[in-house]
Design an enzyme around this catalytic site. Sequence first.
Site, short mmCIF file in Angstrom:
data_model
loop_
_atom_site.label_atom_id
_atom_site.label_comp_id
_atom_site.label_asym_id
_atom_site.label_seq_id
_atom_site.Cartn_x
_atom_site.Cartn_y
_atom_site.Cartn_z
N TRP A 72 57.43 -9.84 20.28
CA TRP A 72 57.28 -10.83 19.15
C TRP A 72 58.38 -11.06 18.39
O TRP A 72 58.46 -12.09 17.59
CB TRP A 72 55.93 -10.82 18.42
N ASN A 73 59.36 -10.04 18.05
CA ASN A 73 60.26 -10.17 17.03
C ASN A 73 61.49 -11.15 17.42
O ASN A 73 61.97 -11.81 16.57
CB ASN A 73 60.95 -8.69 16.78
N LYS B 149 55.18 -12.17 30.64
CA LYS B 149 53.90 -11.94 29.57
C LYS B 149 54.68 -11.77 28.05
O LYS B 149 55.21 -10.95 27.85
CB LYS B 149 53.15 -10.71 30.00
N PRO B 150 54.54 -13.07 27.44
CA PRO B 150 55.04 -13.00 26.16
C PRO B 150 54.05 -12.17 25.27
O PRO B 150 53.10 -11.91 25.61
CB PRO B 150 55.01 -14.46 25.73
N ALA B 151 54.56 -11.88 24.15
CA ALA B 151 53.63 -10.99 23.08
C ALA B 151 52.66 -11.94 22.66
O ALA B 151 52.65 -13.24 22.77
CB ALA B 151 54.41 -10.51 22.10
N GLY C 142 59.95 -3.71 24.38
CA GLY C 142 59.19 -3.33 23.39
C GLY C 142 59.07 -1.97 22.77
O GLY C 142 60.34 -1.40 22.75
N SER C 143 58.00 -1.31 22.27
CA SER C 143 58.08 -0.32 21.87
C SER C 143 58.34 1.10 22.79
O SER C 143 57.96 0.87 24.05
CB SER C 143 56.75 0.24 20.83
N GLU D 140 64.02 -1.91 27.17
CA GLU D 140 64.77 -2.16 26.12
C GLU D 140 63.85 -1.79 25.16
O GLU D 140 62.94 -2.49 24.66
CB GLU D 140 65.21 -3.68 25.82
N CYS E 169 65.09 -4.36 16.63
CA CYS E 169 65.30 -3.17 17.18
C CYS E 169 66.66 -2.57 16.73
O CYS E 169 66.84 -1.20 16.74
CB CYS E 169 65.19 -3.08 18.62
N GLU F 97 60.58 4.10 13.39
CA GLU F 97 61.28 2.90 13.55
C GLU F 97 60.52 2.35 12.34
O GLU F 97 59.28 2.19 12.20
CB GLU F 97 60.99 2.03 14.74
N GLU G 154 71.40 -5.47 29.01
CA GLU G 154 71.02 -7.09 28.67
C GLU G 154 72.24 -8.05 28.31
O GLU G 154 72.90 -7.44 27.48
CB GLU G 154 69.83 -7.55 28.05
P1 NAP Z 1 54.95 -3.57 21.79
O1 NAP Z 1 53.68 -3.11 20.93
O2 NAP Z 1 55.50 -2.36 22.65
O3 NAP Z 1 54.70 -4.81 22.52
C1 NAP Z 1 55.81 -5.22 23.40
C2 NAP Z 1 54.97 -6.01 24.67
O4 NAP Z 1 54.24 -5.07 25.21
C3 NAP Z 1 53.95 -7.06 24.00
O5 NAP Z 1 54.14 -8.28 24.81
C4 NAP Z 1 52.80 -6.45 24.12
O6 NAP Z 1 51.76 -7.33 24.43
C5 NAP Z 1 53.09 -5.59 25.51
N1 NAP Z 1 52.17 -4.35 25.65
C6 NAP Z 1 51.46 -3.75 24.61
N2 NAP Z 1 50.46 -2.77 25.42
C7 NAP Z 1 50.74 -3.15 26.47
C8 NAP Z 1 50.25 -2.48 27.87
N3 NAP Z 1 49.27 -1.29 27.67
N4 NAP Z 1 50.48 -3.08 29.23
C9 NAP Z 1 51.28 -4.14 29.24
N5 NAP Z 1 52.10 -4.80 28.21
C10 NAP Z 1 51.60 -4.14 26.91
O7 NAP Z 1 55.89 -3.89 21.01
P2 NAP Z 1 56.12 -4.74 19.71
O8 NAP Z 1 55.65 -4.43 18.55
O9 NAP Z 1 55.73 -6.18 20.16
O10 NAP Z 1 57.73 -4.97 19.53
C11 NAP Z 1 58.37 -4.13 18.52
C12 NAP Z 1 59.14 -3.12 19.52
O11 NAP Z 1 60.25 -3.76 20.55
C13 NAP Z 1 59.98 -2.48 18.60
O12 NAP Z 1 59.83 -0.88 18.87
C14 NAP Z 1 61.56 -3.07 18.91
O13 NAP Z 1 62.41 -1.89 18.64
C15 NAP Z 1 61.40 -2.99 20.31
N6 NAP Z 1 62.35 -3.96 20.74
C16 NAP Z 1 63.44 -3.69 21.39
C17 NAP Z 1 64.41 -4.16 21.74
C18 NAP Z 1 65.45 -3.75 22.37
O14 NAP Z 1 66.19 -4.62 23.06
N7 NAP Z 1 65.84 -2.64 22.69
C19 NAP Z 1 64.46 -5.71 21.22
C20 NAP Z 1 63.35 -6.10 20.65
C21 NAP Z 1 62.34 -5.32 20.12
P3 NAP Z 1 50.73 -7.91 23.14
O15 NAP Z 1 51.64 -8.62 22.29
O16 NAP Z 1 49.84 -8.80 23.75
O17 NAP Z 1 50.05 -6.50 22.67
#
Ligand code: NAP
Length: 493
Positions: free
Chosen positions: A158-159, A182-184, A236-237, A258, A292, A389, A466
């Site tokens: 979502w960020n 699949k978006p957040a 994501g995380s 990522e 991130c 983080e 990317e």
């Molecule tokens: P997240 O909780 O890991 O969620 C990311 C995505 O994964 C969301 O679409 C979420 O869906 C989905 N998800 C969660 N549990 C899942 C499961 N069991 N199966 C399939 N999909 C699942 O992370 P976030 O809090 O949204 O984002 C923040 C994180 O992203 C931070 O750690 C940040 O550092 C990282 N990030 C990294 C980069 C990079 O390029 N390295 C860039 C941006 C962000 P829901 O929203 O529906 O729960």
Amino acid sequence: MLRDLSDSSLLKCKGFVDGKWINSARQERFAVRNPATSQRIAEVESLDAHDTRQAIAAAQKAMPAWQALPARERSAVLKRWFDLIMENQEDLALIMTAEQGKVLAESRGEIAYAASFIEWFAEEGKRVYGDIIPAPQTDRRALVLKQPVGVVAAITPWNFPTAMITRKAAPALAVGCAIVIKPAAETPLSALAIAELAQRAGLPAGLLNIVPTGHAKDVGDEMTQNPIVKKLSFTGSTPVGKMLMKQCADTVKRTSMELGGNAPVIVFDDANLEKAVAGAAGSKFRNSGQTCICANRILVQAGIYDAFVEKLVETVGDYRLGNGRDKESTHGPLINPKAVADVTALVEDAVAKGATIKIGGVHSTLGGCFFEPTVLTDVNQTMRLAREEIFGPVAPIFKFETEAEAIALANDTEFGLASYVYTRDIGRVWRVAEGIEYGMVGVNETAITSDVIPFGGVKESGQGREGSKYGLDDYLEMKYVCMGDLNAYDVAP
Ligand code: NAP
């Protein structure tokens, strides 16, 4: 809410599968809320595993004709998509600020940043060169072809609700893949709006599918288990990324990950103080600390430490928290109440272990999801915020004495995404840039991202890149072709 869009048809609340706007098979919806007001903006269809399977099948059906097109024709569609996104920048920014909370200026910036990947890969897609390898036998030739990896699934956070999608969709589509995204759950509207524009740009049905859902696990399970999907790209995380990688192992899918970061900003005594403070503050507080590549630990050498702290506190004191739509706001809310609770717990842990709050440190009097921009001193590596983080507007400033100590501190984490160093010593620039274990190093600069650079991390921050010319590789397979018995076909002189 969002009644002032110039084009209200950009506000979509259904899934986008096979070129059609669909309801969920379960007939379920989930609410999208504005983090600045907690108001409900929309009720979005919550697609499930069945709908995801349909989307994957549609992608498989659509891909062969798309893949067969000359790259130039795919590029033309992508360029129209880029143009439409830029023409609708203001509406897309309003949608983003409403569901994500970031201030409008940042949303406009993200839309332009997101669009830049489409423009970039529309061009790069024309440059998917193969290779001819000098063969060890005279009657053979060895060739390498590059071909699209197949149907791609993507899961995004979502960020950066738009840019994290275009960084995946643009290279995938440019080389001839089809994609299911699949978006957040917090930010589906930005994804759906750009899907509408892709359709207007003439992208054929089935190539870009958006699966909004309140059931992330079900959709993720389908994406990782379905044998049609050949590649998963996740942003994501780290914990969720690790889990998805394990799930992908059963069908040996390729993955791009990522993941999270723990970026150090290392400021040496010889740094330009003004620029170092501005860079650290920009990196730390952009998107209210929810990126991130945000500065997570600010490491400052002892000789410049007090001056740096004073100036950073002054800078942060000028910030204005508020609704991202208000012109006076410099910083918006966090994404949801849980994010506020998480940041509060990190600050409390640090204070309990001896940290000093120089400014902020508390839930804002604005209430809701607002947290005061914060600067902490007297921090150390035993505190949770040194290891985790922070993902919020909290700047802990660590003190170090020597270059070796700074490098060791910077590397004392399992993460390895972005890092930054401020110094005017050219030898030190090289020693530090080569000595720290990160995928990206900003030297006297923290605004390091764009479409032309390879964005990505090492260690537990992920794999793959990317953007840039390297960003195509994640969506290409290499095929070796050996042509033999060539002398048999010689024409006699
Ligand atoms: P997240 O909780 O890991 O969620 C990311 C995505 O994964 C969301 O679409 C979420 O869906 C989905 N998800 C969660 N549990 C899942 C499961 N069991 N199966 C399939 N999909 C699942 O992370 P976030 O809090 O949204 O984002 C923040 C994180 O992203 C931070 O750690 C940040 O550092 C990282 N990030 C990294 C980069 C990079 O390029 N390295 C860039 C941006 C962000 P829901 O929203 O529906 O729960």
